[in-house]
Design an enzyme around this catalytic site. Structure first.
Site, PDB file in Angstrom:
ATOM      1  N   ARG A 270       0.861  -1.184   0.000  1.00 45.60           N
ATOM      2  CA  ARG A 270       0.000   0.000   0.000  1.00 45.60           C
ATOM      3  C   ARG A 270       0.897   1.232   0.000  1.00 45.60           C
ATOM      4  O   ARG A 270       1.462   1.624   1.014  1.00 45.60           O
ATOM      5  CB  ARG A 270      -0.880  -0.023   1.253  1.00 45.60           C
ATOM      6  CG  ARG A 270      -1.956   1.043   1.281  1.00 45.60           C
ATOM      7  CD  ARG A 270      -2.586   1.102   2.662  1.00 45.60           C
ATOM      8  NE  ARG A 270      -1.751   1.873   3.589  1.00 45.60           N
ATOM      9  CZ  ARG A 270      -1.734   1.694   4.897  1.00 45.60           C
ATOM     10  NH1 ARG A 270      -2.442   0.752   5.455  1.00 45.60           N
ATOM     11  NH2 ARG A 270      -0.967   2.460   5.658  1.00 45.60           N
ATOM     12  N   HIS A 274      -3.829   4.494   4.475  1.00 41.60           N
ATOM     13  CA  HIS A 274      -4.944   3.552   4.518  1.00 41.60           C
ATOM     14  C   HIS A 274      -6.191   4.186   3.911  1.00 41.60           C
ATOM     15  O   HIS A 274      -6.926   3.548   3.166  1.00 41.60           O
ATOM     16  CB  HIS A 274      -5.229   3.135   5.958  1.00 41.60           C
ATOM     17  CG  HIS A 274      -6.480   2.346   6.125  1.00 41.60           C
ATOM     18  ND1 HIS A 274      -6.587   1.037   5.725  1.00 41.60           N
ATOM     19  CD2 HIS A 274      -7.699   2.690   6.636  1.00 41.60           C
ATOM     20  CE1 HIS A 274      -7.809   0.601   5.977  1.00 41.60           C
ATOM     21  NE2 HIS A 274      -8.503   1.580   6.523  1.00 41.60           N
ATOM     22  N   TYR A 283       3.172   6.129  11.778  1.00 43.16           N
ATOM     23  CA  TYR A 283       3.519   4.757  12.152  1.00 43.16           C
ATOM     24  C   TYR A 283       4.446   4.046  11.167  1.00 43.16           C
ATOM     25  O   TYR A 283       4.921   2.954  11.461  1.00 43.16           O
ATOM     26  CB  TYR A 283       2.244   3.910  12.324  1.00 43.16           C
ATOM     27  CG  TYR A 283       1.340   3.879  11.104  1.00 43.16           C
ATOM     28  CD1 TYR A 283       1.585   3.004  10.052  1.00 43.16           C
ATOM     29  CD2 TYR A 283       0.242   4.722  11.009  1.00 43.16           C
ATOM     30  CE1 TYR A 283       0.760   2.979   8.931  1.00 43.16           C
ATOM     31  CE2 TYR A 283      -0.592   4.701   9.896  1.00 43.16           C
ATOM     32  CZ  TYR A 283      -0.328   3.826   8.866  1.00 43.16           C
ATOM     33  OH  TYR A 283      -1.138   3.810   7.759  1.00 43.16           O
TER      34      TYR A 283
END
Length: 379
Positions: A270, A274, A283
């Protein structure tokens, strides 16, 4: 290529070899699946369409023109390869990012935009979040946000097809995070016992929102979990569209023969956040996406097509220009549509015959509108 015992061992666990047809430079490293030349081009166009749509609509979200969006940048091959390998009558249960599968089956861009805006012609009447599409015409079942809930649903429709004597297959997408849910384990067990014609397709992009794969499971692969349920597990390069075609074809043929389910783990990445509400810098190592850049599924496959004389820079330019014209013309049309669904849709689509309680509520709403006019709002 679907045997579960290939590869070496790590602390006693089976490690599957990664199924791959193209290397990172677009060169063949294994026999490709049988795909006609026009379809080889169509696979690329399908992936490119997803990327261009995502680029456009993420900008729309940042401009405040839509409320929410999810991109699939870097994962486009997982949409197109498996969908191409299925029949139109087969069912697709998507996760979040598989709108490319619906597009590839003919889902109209206009309908897609209407759903994002939640306008009068949104087929879901504004009841779903943006990018949570559903298309009965494409056997593309409604996207749902709760993690993993679509997995047992896909098993159910596969079991139903089997009992009706049909040879339709159900393919369900889910992320690596969903393999930690009870829904995944129950569905895998039930499907294997029943020999349901379902393909479990784990789109392993390394992150369950902000949780890395390493915090999800101690197993070296997710595909090897299939062993415990008594089904084949296949580990595939999820950025290799030809390998995805081959793996899905094999799983579908096996299912149609009455041999039961297959678990496919497609390793991909990815590139973006998100969702438009997420900040991966909180993160994820900011340099991590760059380390995956040489595995971009579009770049890899375009090199293969160019080597085969099936794609050129001129074709790329023409496709992008045509996309831009089509997108802008469709957008201009959609922006003329009234912005809200009809009030009556709040009381429809749930019961075959609207019960008296809902009829009474609808009448009360209309009375309030007649009394107060524009002061009455609905959403």
């Amino acid at each position: 290529m679907v045997a579960v015992c290939r590869g070496g061992r790590y602390n006693g666990a089976v490690i599957l070899e990664v199924m791959r047809v193209l290397d990172h430079k677009g060169h063949l490293v294994a026999a490709p699946p049988d795909v006609a030349k026009p379809d080889l081009q169509r696979l690329y166009e399908g992936m490119l369409n997803v990327r261009l749509v995502d680029e456009r609509l993420l900008k729309f979200q940042r401009q405040g023109r839509i409320g929410f969006y999810l991109t699939a940048t870097g994962e486009e091959a997982t949409h197109i390869g498996p969908t191409f390998a299925l029949r139109p009558s087969d069912w697709i249960y998507p996760c979040y990012r598989e709108i490319g599968a619906a597009f590839f089956r003919g889902y109209p861009l206009r309908t897609f935009l209407c759903q994002l805006f939640g306008n009068e012609q949104d087929p879901l009447h504004g009841r779903q979040m943006p990018v949570h599409h559903s298309s009965r015409a494409q056997n593309f079942v409604t996207i749902s946000s709760p993690v993993g809930t679509q997995i047992p649903q896909a098993v159910g429709i596969a079991m139903g097809a089997k009992r009706l004597g049909k040879d339709d297959v159900s393919l369900v997408y889910f992320g690596d995070g969903a393999t930690s849910t009870g829904a995944f384990h129950v569905a895998c067990n039930m499907a294997a016992v029943d020999k349901a014609p379902v393909i479990f397709f784990c789109r392993n992009n390394g992150w369950a929102i902000s949780t890395p794969r390493g915090a999800q499971t101690a197993t070296p692969t997710l595909a090897q979990k299939a062993v415990a349920y008594g089904m084949p597990g296949v580990l595939v390069d999820g950025n290799d569209v030809l390998a995805l075609v081959a793996a899905t074809r094999q799983a579908a043929e096996r299912a149609r023969q009455g041999l039961g389910p297959t678990l496919i783990e497609a390793r991909t990445y990815r590139v973006g956040a998100h969702s438009s509400s997420d900040d991966p810098l909180a993160y994820r190592d900011p340099d991590e996406p760059q380390r995956w850049s040489d595995q971009d599924p579009l770049v890899r496959y375009r090199k293969f097509l160019e080597n085969e004389g099936l794609w050129s820079a001129d074709q790329e330019t023409a496709y992008r220009a045509n996309f831009e014209r089509t997108f802008l013309a469709t957008l201009a049309d959609v922006e003329k549509v009234p912005p809200l669904p009809a009030r009556s849709t709040m009381f429809e689509d749930v019961f075959c015959k609207v019960p008296w309680q809902l009829q009474e509520q609808a009448q009360e709403l209309e009375a309030q509108v007649a009394r107060h006019g524009s002061q009455v709002r609905h959403s």
